[in-house]
Enzyme design. Structure first.
Site, PDB file in Angstrom:
ATOM      1  N   THR A 121      -0.483  -0.256  -6.567  1.00  0.00           N
ATOM      2  CA  THR A 121      -0.468   1.024  -7.276  1.00  0.00           C
ATOM      3  C   THR A 121       0.904   1.696  -7.250  1.00  0.00           C
ATOM      4  OG1 THR A 121      -1.273   2.070  -5.250  1.00  0.00           O
ATOM      5  CG2 THR A 121      -2.913   1.438  -6.893  1.00  0.00           C
ATOM      6  N   CYS A 171       0.837  -1.198   0.000  1.00  0.00           N
ATOM      7  CA  CYS A 171       0.000   0.000   0.000  1.00  0.00           C
ATOM      8  C   CYS A 171       0.877   1.254   0.000  1.00  0.00           C
ATOM      9  CB  CYS A 171      -0.911  -0.006   1.222  1.00  0.00           C
ATOM     10  SG  CYS A 171      -2.025   1.417   1.273  1.00  0.00           S
TER      11      CYS A 171
END
Length: 215
Positions: free
Chosen positions: A98, A33
């Site tokens: 991401t 994350c």
């Protein structure tokens, strides 16, 4: 599949135990994350092979379920970290999470975006633009002799059946889609199934698994 993220070994053990008791079929460890403020969580962990090995071992102490380790793309080479996760007990890899980004700058307030509590925040960039990055990392892992037979879940920019097929061809044996579902709804999954089915029929392919890794 339950997604968990801890700050230390005790957290990982306890979270693994709790999601197992709650009825999960599999655990995905979020080692990637981008929005963390602690070096013991998120993408900072995902660049540290020793921490990844230790935390994977902790999850296996807390559960007997299959475990996926989710990789960060904010790294030069994913292979070393992936190998460390497997040494710690992970059963497979999911890639990618991401990409750390400042997506825009607010020209009036002169603050980098996204803005959190009035301040600029480095956050995770996803969607179609990250697909080439995901394909690159998965390809590099599947080309490594220690990872060639490891199950990989492909993630990052999948919107159409063609995108899905690209991930399968470079070696992903299952897929995750989030951003596209948020944008277009769950119907795109049916579109992927339909498109892949027609492709397989046109090319005389009986099982989807026969396409995994062909590229």
């Amino acid at each position: 599949i339950a997604s968990i993220m801890g700050t230390n070994e005790e957290d990982w053990v306890e979270l693994a135990r709790l999601v197992t008791e709650a009825g999960a079929d599999m655990i995905e460890m979020n080692l990637s994350c981008p929005q963390m403020t602690s070096h013991d969580m998120g993408s900072d962990v995902g660049t540290n092979p020793e921490l990844c090995r230790k935390y994977c071992a902790a999850v296996k102490r807390g559960s007997s379920l299959p475990v996926l380790a989710k990789m960060t793309p904010n790294i030069t080479d994913m292979v070393g970290v992936a190998k460390a996760c497997l040494e710690g007990g992970a059963d497979g890899i999911s890639a990618i999470n991401t990409v750390k980004s400042i997506t825009d700058v607010d020209l009036d307030r002169k603050i980098g975006m996204p803005i959190i509590n009035g301040k600029s925040s480095i956050s995770g960039y996803s969607g179609a633009a990250v697909k080439p990055i995901a394909l690159r990392f998965i390809t590099q892992m599947k080309q490594h002799p220690d990872l060639v037979n490891v199950p990989i879940t492909g993630v990052g920019g999948i919107e159409t059946w063609r995108d899905a097929l690209e991930f399968i061809l470079v070696g992903a044996s299952n897929l995750q889609v989030t951003t596209a579902v948020m944008q277009y709804g769950y119907r795109i999954v049916e579109d992927m199934i339909s498109g892949l089915s027609h492709y397989m029929e046109d090319n005389g392919i009986e099982k989807l698994s026969d396409l995994v890794g062909l590229a």
